[in-house]
Write a protein that holds these residues in place. Structure first.
Motif, PDB file in Angstrom:
ATOM      1  N   GLU B  23     -41.868  -8.796 -37.240  1.00  0.00           N
ATOM      2  CA  GLU B  23     -40.406  -8.803 -37.213  1.00  0.00           C
ATOM      3  C   GLU B  23     -39.858 -10.208 -37.001  1.00  0.00           C
ATOM      4  O   GLU B  23     -38.748 -10.523 -37.411  1.00  0.00           O
ATOM      5  CB  GLU B  23     -39.908  -7.883 -36.092  1.00  0.00           C
ATOM      6  N   THR B 226     -32.069 -16.895 -39.677  1.00  0.00           N
ATOM      7  CA  THR B 226     -31.215 -16.680 -38.492  1.00  0.00           C
ATOM      8  C   THR B 226     -31.501 -15.322 -37.876  1.00  0.00           C
ATOM      9  O   THR B 226     -31.579 -15.172 -36.662  1.00  0.00           O
ATOM     10  CB  THR B 226     -29.720 -16.744 -38.892  1.00  0.00           C
ATOM     11  N   ASN B 227     -31.659 -14.321 -38.724  1.00  0.00           N
ATOM     12  CA  ASN B 227     -31.931 -12.974 -38.221  1.00  0.00           C
ATOM     13  C   ASN B 227     -33.229 -12.934 -37.433  1.00  0.00           C
ATOM     14  O   ASN B 227     -33.286 -12.404 -36.326  1.00  0.00           O
ATOM     15  CB  ASN B 227     -31.995 -11.991 -39.392  1.00  0.00           C
ATOM     16  N   SER B 229     -34.975 -15.413 -36.018  1.00  0.00           N
ATOM     17  CA  SER B 229     -34.989 -16.184 -34.772  1.00  0.00           C
ATOM     18  C   SER B 229     -34.043 -15.554 -33.753  1.00  0.00           C
ATOM     19  O   SER B 229     -34.306 -15.583 -32.550  1.00  0.00           O
ATOM     20  CB  SER B 229     -34.647 -17.651 -35.033  1.00  0.00           C
ATOM     21  N   GLY B 230     -32.968 -14.933 -34.230  1.00  0.00           N
ATOM     22  CA  GLY B 230     -32.058 -14.236 -33.312  1.00  0.00           C
ATOM     23  C   GLY B 230     -32.753 -13.084 -32.620  1.00  0.00           C
ATOM     24  O   GLY B 230     -32.666 -12.909 -31.403  1.00  0.00           O
ATOM     25  N   GLN B 231     -33.469 -12.299 -33.399  1.00  0.00           N
ATOM     26  CA  GLN B 231     -34.208 -11.184 -32.813  1.00  0.00           C
ATOM     27  C   GLN B 231     -35.286 -11.715 -31.871  1.00  0.00           C
ATOM     28  O   GLN B 231     -35.580 -11.095 -30.849  1.00  0.00           O
ATOM     29  CB  GLN B 231     -34.813 -10.319 -33.931  1.00  0.00           C
ATOM     30  N   HIS B 233     -34.981 -14.207 -29.898  1.00  0.00           N
ATOM     31  CA  HIS B 233     -34.334 -14.459 -28.612  1.00  0.00           C
ATOM     32  C   HIS B 233     -34.101 -13.159 -27.847  1.00  0.00           C
ATOM     33  O   HIS B 233     -34.241 -13.111 -26.629  1.00  0.00           O
ATOM     34  CB  HIS B 233     -33.012 -15.199 -28.812  1.00  0.00           C
ATOM     35  N   VAL B 234     -33.723 -12.111 -28.579  1.00  0.00           N
ATOM     36  CA  VAL B 234     -33.529 -10.810 -27.916  1.00  0.00           C
ATOM     37  C   VAL B 234     -34.843 -10.369 -27.278  1.00  0.00           C
ATOM     38  O   VAL B 234     -34.887  -9.984 -26.103  1.00  0.00           O
ATOM     39  CB  VAL B 234     -33.012  -9.756 -28.926  1.00  0.00           C
TER      40      VAL B 234
END
Lengths: 352, 250
Positions: B23, B226-227, B229-231, B233-234
């Motif tokens: 993911e 972006t998606n 790397s954003g996930q 961080h979550v």
């Protein structure tokens, strides 16, 4: 009302809950897993000194909610997004009837949305009519990964769902909020896939589809759909807390959203009580794009844009005239309880 | 010990470096999912902890099987056991992977086919890696028209970490190989750019890119990155909270 650099920012928190995950209300282990998973998100993103205990988190009373929203919380209004989870909780997790109790006490502060589940057939359609008649709902929250008997989810673009969306259009329920976002134990990850929004949004141009959690972890699929469907919006719940713990990352996500959707289709939501609006609103209002991000995305996240995200966009979807609403809120019970009247301006005394 | 040559931990770790969280498209070693590696003769045992106890069982399954297969590529190793810890489905996943059962057989109410999930995530990873590779080409002076026309044989990767890119009959540029090699790895896995005359870059849907849609395709690649790397961080926030609460009672 939030004040930023001397300017008022009217805040409509687009995503709040009044849930009951007390041990007495849990009827299936999924209910315990679900609240504990929420609690993981709570502790994962809440500054340590603002964290609740799991016991506080299971169930909180109306006074606390009002204080967290309006007393300390900077919000002027909140939109309840019900989540039933009847397979897990005896009386539901967060039902419209329960949320409506709070609205009855403070009618100008809350908007209560309904909900539907197309697997409920005729009875569900009747229930939708009841919600419209009894609570005058203008929107619904749908939860496509909800369990129902043997079914572990449903799709927004199914024939059954379309029948419900037709009913929504007929009843004048215009705002369809759909949880398309993080996996929540024990629900299936794939049942939150955002792709089914595409066909539904194309087929029902008269409805607005607000994708809660901006599709994360499918931000890419969400933005691409929203770029093509003008009636698709993004709700910031779950993305917003990154403003506090990962401000640069938050800027990047905002850059993408502003690039693909524009500033008129993004709505703030705290997801209360997942997180408290107070620190969350402060973090989002303080957020800035870096010079690199501004150049890369060619967008601004200035005060005018933030005002839209914080309240003006939701006001448009829910037919709220913000200036008129301030006059109404000035004299309501919440303003009295927390001494908020002055922030809504002096104005003329209402003569009714 | 029957063998004289012992396999060291570094060799195992190097193999595991290549296994990614599907993911996030990042290495499971970099993400610190590995707790312990034990080597005994021809056998390796690896234990893992993921960011949450409820991370997708399908993703956990993919990482466990990929880790097992990667370690088995070391000729001296004949046996690998994985041990996923503190996960709601740890028992099923460990038994299934170690007994070489199929995902469907272990999770009979699994939603969707695990290979289809893997393909979809691989495709997103490819799009994100394409963004980095194309950015490197743009920085190196290539134009969008030249980039969309590139085929596999236009690339010459040397052993010094540099890649020569033939842009047209007369013009070549030389850029760092890293983003190119990373891209090619995922491109190959998804059936893109296989064959010397095959187009190097494609749209997220796998189609040829016309010069007029170059900008949109490039931005969609950025969005995929972006998606992910954003996930990431979550997941990292959730993992930190988990470590913080590990000692807390009930």
């Amino acid at each position: 009302m939030y004040t930023h650099e001397g300017e008022d920012v009217f805040v409509i928190d687009g995503h709040i809950h009044w849930w009951n995950a007390s041990k007495e209300n849990i009827k299936h282990e999924g209910g315990e897993q679900f609240i504990r998973c929420f609690y993981d998100y709570h502790t994962g993103f809440t500054p340590e000194e603002r964290q609740w205990s799991l016991e506080e988190y299971r169930q909180y009373d109306a006074d606390r909610l009002r204080n967290d929203m309006f007393g300390d919380g900077h919000a002027d209004m909140g939109i309840f997004q019900p989540t039933y989870l009847n397979e897990f909780y005896k009386e539901g997790f967060n039902t419209i009837d329960r949320c409506a109790e709070l609205k009855d006490e403070n009618p100008c502060r809350f908007i209560v949305n309904g909900r539907f589940d197309p697997r409920e057939g005729e009875a569900g359609l009747k229930e939708l009519e009841r919600q419209r008649e009894e609570f005058d709902v203008q929107g619904v929250k749908v939860y496509t990964a909800e369990w129902n008997g043997d079914s572990k989810g449903w799709r927004l673009d199914s024939d059954e769902s379309f029948e419900y969306l037709e009913k929504c259009a007929e009843l004048g329920i215009k705002n369809i909020h759909t949880h398309k976002g993080p996996t929540i134990r024990p629900l299936n990850r794939d049942a939150f896939d955002v792709k089914d929004v595409d066909d539904a949004a194309t087929s029902f141009p008269e409805l607005n589809f607000i994708v809660e959690h901006v599709g994360m972890p499918r931000l890419d699929d969400f933005c691409w759909i929203a770029a093509q469907e003008p009636n698709v919006y993004g709700g910031l719940a779950v993305a917003a807390p990154l403003a506090k713990s990962r401000p640069k990352k938050f800027g990047e996500i905002m850059g993408e959203l502003l690039f693909w959707l524009g500033e008129d289709r993004i709505l703030f939501g705290s997801d209360y009580a997942l997180w408290e609006p107070e620190w969350l609103i402060e973090a989002v209002m303080e957020a800035e794009l870096t010079p690199d991000q501004r150049e890369e995305f060619g967008v601004e996240l200035d005060l005018d844009v933030k005002k839209k995200i914080m309240g003006e966009n939701a006001a448009r979807l829910y037919n709220i005239d913000i200036e008129r609403q301030k006059e109404i809120l000035r004299d309501d019970g919440v303003s009295e309880e927390f001494g908020l009247a002055a922030q809504y301006g002096e104005g003329a005394t209402a003569d009714d | 010990m029957s063998r004289t040559q012992r396999v060291d931990r570094t060799a195992v770790r190097t193999r595991l470096d290549r296994v990614t969280d599907p993911e996030l498209d990042r290495s499971i070693t970099e993400l610190e999912y590995i707790d312990e590696i034990e080597i005994e003769g021809e056998s390796v045992a690896v234990s893992f902890t993921l960011p949450t106890a409820w991370c997708s069982p399908a993703f956990a399954w993919m990482m466990m099987t990929d880790a097992r297969d990667a370690i088995l590529e070391i000729p001296e190793i004949t046996d690998v056991a994985v041990d996923l810890r503190d996960h709601m489905h740890a028992a099923e996943i460990n038994e299934g992977v170690n007994e070489r059962l199929s995902f469907d057989a272990v999770f009979d109410d699994a939603d969707g086919d695990i290979e289809a999930v893997r393909e979809e995530l691989d495709e997103k990873a490819r799009a994100a890696r394409q963004y980095r590779a194309v950015s490197a080409l743009l920085d190196g002076g290539a134009t969008p028209e030249q980039i969309v026309g590139l085929v596999r044989k236009d690339l010459t990767i040397d052993s010094e970490g540099r890649t020569t890119v033939r842009l047209d009959e007369t013009l070549s540029i030389c850029i760092e190989s890293e983003p190119i090699e990373r891209y090619l790895e995922k491109a190959t896995a998804t059936g893109v750019a296989n064959g010397t005359d095959a187009g190097l870059f494609v749209t997220p849907e796998g189609e040829t890119i016309s010069p007029s849609e170059f900008e949109t395709v490039h931005r969609r690649g950025r969005l995929a990155a972006t998606n992910m790397s954003g996930q990431g961080h979550v997941c990292a926030n959730l993992a930190e909270a988990r470590i913080g609460s590990a000692s807390a009672s009930d």
